[in-house]
Design a protein around this motif. Structure first.
Motif: not given
Length: 108
Positions: A34-37, A57-62, A79-83
């Motif tokens: 799903a490409r989520t973290v 945003r701890d505990g939230e899906e990004l 090193v995560l690339i997140i949106h």
């Protein structure tokens, strides 16, 4: 019941759902299909390691865009690339961790 699979490295295209634990005790749940973290918040913040601080945003899906270097490796920082790390900006950013201590696949 068998122990979930642990690996020494992980690529964004490996698929599946994984828990990455860092040297500071932080845990990240990565759903590579799903490409989520989700950075998992501890139930008791007093149990956190001294160098593990709460993050926005701890505990939230990004949205997980990828990994810098295209690979997570046990013993090296990730090193995560997140949106979506900002509630006010639709921006892509980087989230760096302490050294990765363990990468373990979750059972499906």
């Amino acid at each position: 019941m068998t122990q979930p699979e642990a690996v020494a490295q992980l690529r964004i295209d490996d698929g599946g759902t994984w828990v990455v634990t860092t040297a500071s005790g932080s845990m990240y749940m990565l759903d590579l299909d799903a490409r989520t973290v989700i950075r998992l918040a501890l139930d008791d913040p007093h149990d956190q390691a001294a160098d593990s601080a709460g993050l926005r945003r701890d505990g939230e899906e990004l949205t997980l865009v990828g990994f810098v270097g295209d690979l997570l490796v046990v013993g090296a920082p990730a090193v995560l690339i997140i949106h979506g790390a900002s509630e006010t900006l639709a921006a892509t950013t980087f989230r760096a961790t302490t050294a990765v201590a363990e990468i373990r696949r979750l059972e499906s």
